[in-house]
Design an enzyme around this catalytic site. Structure first.
Site, mmCIF file in Angstrom:
data_model
loop_
_atom_site.group_PDB
_atom_site.id
_atom_site.type_symbol
_atom_site.label_atom_id
_atom_site.label_comp_id
_atom_site.label_asym_id
_atom_site.label_seq_id
_atom_site.Cartn_x
_atom_site.Cartn_y
_atom_site.Cartn_z
ATOM 1 N N GLU A 85 0.936 -1.132 0.053
ATOM 2 C CA GLU A 85 -0.126 0.012 -0.097
ATOM 3 C C GLU A 85 0.970 1.089 0.220
ATOM 4 O O GLU A 85 2.020 1.220 0.542
ATOM 5 C CB GLU A 85 -0.942 -0.045 1.346
ATOM 6 C CG GLU A 85 -1.685 1.108 1.421
ATOM 7 C CD GLU A 85 -2.793 1.045 2.086
ATOM 8 O OE1 GLU A 85 -3.483 0.072 2.662
ATOM 9 O OE2 GLU A 85 -3.691 2.175 2.314
ATOM 10 N N THR A 98 1.079 5.831 -1.485
ATOM 11 C CA THR A 98 0.017 7.057 -1.333
ATOM 12 C C THR A 98 -0.750 6.922 -2.805
ATOM 13 O O THR A 98 -1.684 7.304 -2.926
ATOM 14 C CB THR A 98 0.849 8.208 -1.741
ATOM 15 O OG1 THR A 98 2.363 7.686 -2.626
ATOM 16 C CG2 THR A 98 1.470 8.812 -0.331
ATOM 17 N N PHE A 99 -0.021 6.026 -3.725
ATOM 18 C CA PHE A 99 -0.723 5.947 -5.053
ATOM 19 C C PHE A 99 -1.999 4.947 -5.082
ATOM 20 O O PHE A 99 -2.905 5.140 -5.854
ATOM 21 C CB PHE A 99 0.285 5.075 -5.866
ATOM 22 C CG PHE A 99 0.472 3.765 -5.455
ATOM 23 C CD1 PHE A 99 -0.282 2.692 -6.159
ATOM 24 C CD2 PHE A 99 1.421 3.444 -4.248
ATOM 25 C CE1 PHE A 99 -0.042 1.426 -5.458
ATOM 26 C CE2 PHE A 99 1.364 2.240 -3.773
ATOM 27 C CZ PHE A 99 0.823 1.219 -4.333
ATOM 28 N N GLY A 100 -2.023 4.112 -4.135
ATOM 29 C CA GLY A 100 -2.967 3.098 -4.194
ATOM 30 C C GLY A 100 -2.590 1.715 -3.334
ATOM 31 O O GLY A 100 -1.992 1.557 -2.520
ATOM 32 N N ARG A 101 -3.058 0.489 -4.073
ATOM 33 C CA ARG A 101 -2.862 -0.718 -3.228
ATOM 34 C C ARG A 101 -2.210 -1.634 -4.344
ATOM 35 O O ARG A 101 -2.572 -1.632 -5.387
ATOM 36 C CB ARG A 101 -4.067 -1.224 -2.750
ATOM 37 C CG ARG A 101 -4.337 -0.638 -1.496
ATOM 38 C CD ARG A 101 -5.711 -0.928 -0.897
ATOM 39 N NE ARG A 101 -5.896 -0.092 0.468
ATOM 40 C CZ ARG A 101 -7.035 0.403 0.777
ATOM 41 N NH1 ARG A 101 -8.180 -0.063 0.092
ATOM 42 N NH2 ARG A 101 -7.216 1.109 2.027
ATOM 43 N N VAL A 102 -1.441 -2.548 -3.923
ATOM 44 C CA VAL A 102 -0.915 -3.426 -4.728
ATOM 45 C C VAL A 102 -1.518 -4.840 -4.316
ATOM 46 O O VAL A 102 -1.452 -5.333 -3.096
ATOM 47 C CB VAL A 102 0.556 -3.655 -4.888
ATOM 48 C CG1 VAL A 102 0.899 -4.947 -5.557
ATOM 49 C CG2 VAL A 102 1.024 -2.312 -5.468
ATOM 50 N N ASP A 139 13.693 7.505 -8.095
ATOM 51 C CA ASP A 139 13.318 6.979 -6.801
ATOM 52 C C ASP A 139 13.912 5.713 -6.291
ATOM 53 O O ASP A 139 13.369 4.676 -5.872
ATOM 54 C CB ASP A 139 11.892 7.049 -6.843
ATOM 55 C CG ASP A 139 11.381 7.073 -5.309
ATOM 56 O OD1 ASP A 139 12.181 7.114 -4.329
ATOM 57 O OD2 ASP A 139 10.186 6.644 -5.042
HETATM 58 N N1 LIG Z 1 5.668 -6.885 -8.978
HETATM 59 C C1 LIG Z 1 5.393 -6.850 -7.742
HETATM 60 N N2 LIG Z 1 5.176 -8.068 -7.228
HETATM 61 C C2 LIG Z 1 5.274 -8.047 -5.848
HETATM 62 N N3 LIG Z 1 4.939 -7.181 -5.018
HETATM 63 C C3 LIG Z 1 4.774 -5.967 -5.445
HETATM 64 C C4 LIG Z 1 4.968 -5.716 -6.902
HETATM 65 N N4 LIG Z 1 5.133 -4.230 -7.291
HETATM 66 C C5 LIG Z 1 4.783 -3.709 -5.975
HETATM 67 N N5 LIG Z 1 4.843 -4.643 -5.176
HETATM 68 C C6 LIG Z 1 4.846 -4.177 -3.506
HETATM 69 O O1 LIG Z 1 3.809 -3.294 -3.294
HETATM 70 C C7 LIG Z 1 4.534 -2.070 -2.744
HETATM 71 C C8 LIG Z 1 4.078 -0.700 -3.423
HETATM 72 O O2 LIG Z 1 4.402 -0.793 -5.094
HETATM 73 P P1 LIG Z 1 4.878 0.514 -5.679
HETATM 74 O O3 LIG Z 1 6.443 0.749 -4.808
HETATM 75 O O4 LIG Z 1 5.073 0.286 -7.208
HETATM 76 O O5 LIG Z 1 4.161 1.727 -5.320
HETATM 77 P P2 LIG Z 1 4.256 3.198 -5.116
HETATM 78 O O6 LIG Z 1 3.441 4.026 -5.571
HETATM 79 O O7 LIG Z 1 5.792 3.518 -5.022
HETATM 80 O O8 LIG Z 1 4.295 3.238 -3.118
HETATM 81 P P3 LIG Z 1 5.020 4.215 -2.412
HETATM 82 O O9 LIG Z 1 3.947 5.368 -2.269
HETATM 83 O O10 LIG Z 1 5.223 3.159 -0.964
HETATM 84 O O11 LIG Z 1 6.298 4.722 -3.187
HETATM 85 C C9 LIG Z 1 5.808 -2.337 -3.028
HETATM 86 O O12 LIG Z 1 6.784 -1.771 -2.147
HETATM 87 C C10 LIG Z 1 5.949 -4.115 -3.039
HETATM 88 O O13 LIG Z 1 5.759 -4.288 -1.622
#
Ligand SMILES: Nc1ncnc2c1ncn2[C@@H]1O[C@H](COP(=O)(O)OP(=O)(O)OP(=O)(O)O)[C@@H](O)[C@H]1O
Length: 409
Positions: A82, A84-88, A199
């Protein structure tokens, strides 16, 4: 994803012009299978249906229950991240029969726009990838109930998750070498394509596999926790060193207008803090900070404030060059006295801040504390990656040819 970098008209036009991917269009059914498809249709339609439409939560996050479908194709299994962008979400892809990670972006304009830029970058990376880019692969994307959803290959935990799980016990230097080489390969690949990640941090470097082995003991941990020898601590090590880079939400094309502040604080290069403008070298500074963190277990510059950050840099790397200080922008001038001297410790906000800076060692001693073999070659590499002047900093390709990476099998 950090602050959204590119704003205004240019981005809007780029998003609107984007063609839909062919893979995003429902595949046409082969004629021979038609009868069977029709007979199972009712059952499948009910089983694979999306849940009734619900409101998003107050922050614009998509509301879901585990086990539900996110479109008929994807079944939601768990939440893996999770931000700021949303949820994974971890999902089962019924079409390809594989686990995938789907980034479900908040239904807020600025996050949707940033997500579309990320899709653009991911497609550009995928198009040029010959299978060894070490960048996460996009499988699909779609717009679902006003949420941009980006489907990725499913990867394992981040290097930060791993450090945390091991109570910040550092990785062995041979593993750091493997991580560093792959990280630099991914950065070199991006830079060749005129992309700057901006980043890089341990949270954005994921192990490809979650498999790990448990080993007894981490001397540092035992010392910190004052454990006796029979209270053996266990630590985990990944079975495979394979890693991939994620989070291209802040990636910039070199020829675009750049926002002035980029990177997560601890990994932010001096030219960014001083407002001198930035380019490819800001990624290499971050790589330097990451390598030290992986070898020591903790972030090199643990700070939340510019003056303290610059003081920490001077403590570890010596004085900032005069020619950079002279060019510092209006916002950064206040950190200096009499032309080029850092206003430190006079400008410190607290005694704790001065203490935090004084606790740091010079780079060579810092490496010596944590690394035995390859000590001098690692120090030399880090000195090249952490050059204050971006024009003197090693490029990703130069770093890959450094002797530190030569004793690989
Ligand atoms: N392909 C993937 N496989 C498994 N987990 C993933 C994958 N992509 C993202 N995640 C998980 O989801 C989290 C958030 O993904 P991501 O870093 O792309 O979003 P973000 O917008 O950068 O989040 P933040 O606000 O934390 O920077 C990652 O830290 C990771 O734990």
């Amino acid at each position: 994803m950090v602050a959204i970098g590119i704003e205004g008209m240019e981005r809007e036009q780029r998003i609107r012009k984007r063609p839909r991917l062919t893979w995003d269009v429902a595949p046409s059914e082969p004629q021979v299978k038609r009868a069977q498809v029709v007979s199972n249709e009712g059952v499948n339609r009910r089983r694979h249906a999306s849940p009734p439409r619900r409101d998003d939560d107050r922050e614009g996050h998509y509301v879901f229950n585990l086990g539900e479908n996110l479109t008929p194709r994807y079944k939601i299994l768990s939440k893996i991240g999770e931000g700021t962008f949303g949820r994974v979400l971890e999902c089962w892809d019924r079409q390809t029969r594989e686990y995938v990670a789907i980034k479900v972006v908040r239904s807020i304009r600025k996050y949707r726009d940033a997500a579309m830029i990320e899709v653009d970058v991911l497609q550009h990376l995928a198009k040029n990838d010959k299978g060894n880019s070490h960048c996460v692969q996009i499988r699909n994307w779609f717009d679902y109930r006003n949420h941009i959803c980006i489907v990725f290959e499913k990867l394992g935990p981040s290097l930060f998750d791993f450090l945390k799980r091991n109570k910040y016990c550092p990785f062995p230097v041979d593993l750091v070498r493997e991580f560093g080489r792959q990280l630099l390969e991914s950065v070199a690949y991006m830079h060749d394509l005129h992309l700057i990640h901006t980043d890089l941090k341990p949270e954005n470097i994921l192990l490809v596999s979650s498999e790990h082995i448990k080993l007894p003991g981490c001397k540092k941990l035992a010392m910190v926790q004052r454990l006796s020898s029979d209270e053996t601590q266990f630590r985990c090590l990944p079975k495979s060193s394979a890693i991939k880079l994620i989070d291209f939400g802040s990636t910039a094309f070199d020829n675009q207008n750049h926002s002035s502040i980029v990177s997560t604080r601890h990994y932010r290069a001096p030219e960014v803090i001083l407002g001198l403008g930035w380019s490819y070298p800001c990624d290499l500074w971050s790589v330097g900070c990451i390598l030290i963190e992986l070898c020591s277990g903790g972030a090199l510059f643990q700070t939340h404030e510019n003056l303290e950050h610059l003081a920490m840099m001077e403590r570890v790397l010596g004085p900032l060059p005069e020619h950079m200080v002279r060019r510092a922008d209006r916002g950064a001038e206040k950190y200096f006295r009499r032309g080029s001297r850092l206003n430190w410790p006079e400008g410190a906000v607290s005694r704790e801040s001065i203490r935090a800076v004084n606790k740091l060692y010079c780079l060579k001693d810092l490496v010596s504390q944590h690394v035995v073999s390859s000590r001098s070659s690692l120090t030399d590499l880090l000195q090249g990656l952490l050059k204050y002047d971006p024009s003197e900093r090693l490029t990703a390709r130069q770093a890959l040819s450094h002797p530190f990476f030569q004793n690989l099998t």
